[in-house]
Scaffold this motif. Structure first.
Motif, short mmCIF file in Angstrom:
data_model
loop_
_atom_site.label_atom_id
_atom_site.label_comp_id
_atom_site.label_asym_id
_atom_site.label_seq_id
_atom_site.Cartn_x
_atom_site.Cartn_y
_atom_site.Cartn_z
N TRP A 43 0.83 -1.21 0.00
CA TRP A 43 0.00 0.00 0.00
C TRP A 43 0.86 1.26 0.00
N PRO A 44 0.34 2.33 -0.63
CA PRO A 44 1.09 3.60 -0.60
C PRO A 44 1.27 4.06 0.85
N GLY A 45 2.43 4.55 1.16
CA GLY A 45 2.68 5.05 2.52
C GLY A 45 3.15 3.96 3.48
N TYR A 46 3.25 2.72 2.98
CA TYR A 46 3.69 1.65 3.89
C TYR A 46 5.16 1.83 4.26
N VAL A 108 -5.97 -2.68 -4.75
CA VAL A 108 -6.17 -1.45 -3.98
C VAL A 108 -6.04 -0.23 -4.89
N SER A 109 -5.10 -0.31 -5.85
CA SER A 109 -4.95 0.84 -6.77
C SER A 109 -6.22 1.03 -7.58
N ASP A 110 -6.87 -0.07 -8.02
CA ASP A 110 -8.14 0.07 -8.75
C ASP A 110 -9.15 0.84 -7.90
N ALA A 114 -10.79 4.86 -8.03
CA ALA A 114 -12.26 4.92 -8.18
C ALA A 114 -12.75 4.21 -9.44
N ARG A 115 -12.07 3.09 -9.82
CA ARG A 115 -12.45 2.39 -11.06
C ARG A 115 -13.84 1.76 -10.97
N LYS A 142 -12.63 5.58 3.38
CA LYS A 142 -12.31 6.80 2.62
C LYS A 142 -11.34 6.47 1.47
N LEU A 143 -10.31 5.68 1.77
CA LEU A 143 -9.34 5.32 0.72
C LEU A 143 -10.02 4.62 -0.45
N PHE A 144 -10.95 3.72 -0.12
CA PHE A 144 -11.51 2.85 -1.17
C PHE A 144 -12.86 3.35 -1.69
#
Ligand code: PLP
Length: 406
Positions: A43-46, A108-110, A114-115, A142-144
């Motif tokens: 995950w970003p920020g890990y 998670v990136s999808d 907001a895909r 919020k993230l997802f």
């Protein structure tokens, strides 16, 4: 055994087997833990959190080594709970999208891009919380991109409520104790078609809390990486609410170290010691009352159904401590003993360490557990100043001021 500030119960049911009992085989399965860990670590920020050696405090206590897994900056949320709730939200959304025939895999990136926003935005997750778990669920939502409703009992501070609301979650205040807020969240979710993302498990509800626990095991992967080639810890002190954390950290330690596994001491607040009570009773029991304690994250009267079999097989000692013991530990950690790095540990975050300090002060208990110069003790600093004002009132200095001295 009781000191002035603690009670200690040696668990006659502790297993001497090389690995966790077969009865726990479906909980925290290695492949599920590995999947959670790989996912969260991407995950970003890990960033792995520090495993701090505190030689000054170890010397003052007369033990060989003291290791403090410092979760105060996990994903910027202030506690290890960031690993569990958010991961379970992600897993739930993937299942919901699969059920709606969205092609897999969904990353998670999808979700963060907001895909699948048309579908995800129509879903809502909910939970009751003492603060930290709800913050993780709200952050994940919020993230997802899904909706989120969080239920808070009256003892949860306004600062913790504000932290949850800052992620856009709707907050509902409930009456009664923590367990009443859990029941209310379940009832409202049933009525409204929301998904409960709970960190504790009860009859008929195991998959999601199992995923929450798998998320926590990232901490153990990091510790094992950090300690490659070093001897195993001899003791691990873990503070508990429902026991999910204890089961999640101990199962992989047990699997990794086998018969050389550390002794497990579970530490709870006097007023909310459901695992201690279950240990003494020899089977799962709940405790009632208002469960009030300054260790807000540990204010829980019902053991997690999934965690209990692992806890009863793995735990060497159950321990209860009073609030003052936790508060004194926060101050000692912030001061930095004999040149140690000052550390920001919140009320629930220091409870395991507080248990160690109380035992060492009582010479008999320390001898009984082998807490001497040969001991290498691992504790989990599970939160930082998650309620910044309360932290400052207790320690006499803000978390930022302590961090500035690091
Ligand atoms: C800071 C902190 N430490 C420890 C725990 C205990 O975790 P568990 O309820 O899984 O035993 C909690 C639970 O909320 C917590 O917030």
């Amino acid at each position: 055994m009781s000191g002035s500030r603690f009670s200690l119960y040696e668990n006659p049911q502790v297993s001497t087997a090389e690995s966790p009992p077969q009865a726990c085989a479906d909980v925290l399965r290695p492949q599920d833990c590995a999947r959670a860990s790989a996912e969260i670590r991407s995950w970003p920020g890990y960033r792995a959190t520090p495993l701090r050696s505190l030689p000054g405090l170890a010397g003052a206590l007369g033990i060989g080594e003291l290791l403090y897994k410092d979760e105060s900056d996990r994903f910027g949320l202030g506690s290890f709970k960031a690993l569990g709730g958010a991961y379970a939200v992600y897993r739930h959304l993937v299942r919901a999208l699969a059920a709606a025939d969205v092609p897999q895999p969904i990353s998670v990136s999808d979700l963060m891009a907001a895909r699948h926003a048309d579908k995800v935005s129509r879903l809502t997750v909910a939970c009751a919380t003492d603060g930290n778990h709800g913050r993780s669920v709200a952050w994940g939502a919020k993230l997802f991109g899904c909706g989120c409703v969080i239920f808070l009992h009256p003892h949860v501070s306004d600062a913790r409520e504000a932290a949850i609301a800052s992620y856009g979650a709707q907050v509902v205040r409930t009456e009664g104790n923590y367990d009443d807020s859990v029941a209310r969240a379940a009832e409202e979710a049933r009525k409204n078609g929301w998904q409960v993302i709970s960190d504790t498990s009860y009859p008929g509800y195991t998959q999601i809390p199992g995923e929450v626990m798998c998320g926590y095991t990232v901490m153990i992967d990091e510790i094992i990486d950090d300690r490659a080639g070093a001897p195993p810890p001899t003791h691990v002190f873990v503070q508990s609410g429902c026991g999910g954390l204890a089961a999640a950290v101990y199962a992989p330690l047990w699997r990794h170290y086998g018969v050389s596994r550390p002794q497990l001491v579970i530490v709870e607040p006097h007023n909310a010691a459901c695992l201690y009570a279950s240990g003494v009773a020899g089977s799962y029991v709940e405790v009632g009352g208002d469960l009030d304690t300054v260790m807000a994250g540990l204010s829980c009267g019902e053991p997690s159904l999934l965690a209990w079999p692992l806890v009863v097989a793995g735990t060497h000692y159950f321990m209860r401590i009073d609030d003052d013991t936790a508060l004194a530990t926060m101050r000692r950690l912030a001061a930095g003993e004999r040149g140690d790095t000052p550390v920001v540990g919140g009320e629930s975050g220091v409870a395991g360490l507080a248990g160690l300090l109380a035992l060492v002060e009582d010479g008999d208990a320390a001898r009984r557990l082998g807490l001497d110069e040969r001991a290498r003790v691992l504790v989990f600093g599970t939160e930082g100043d998650t309620d910044a004002q309360l932290y400052t009132r207790i320690v006499g200095e803000s978390g930022d001021a302590v961090r500035a001295r690091q």
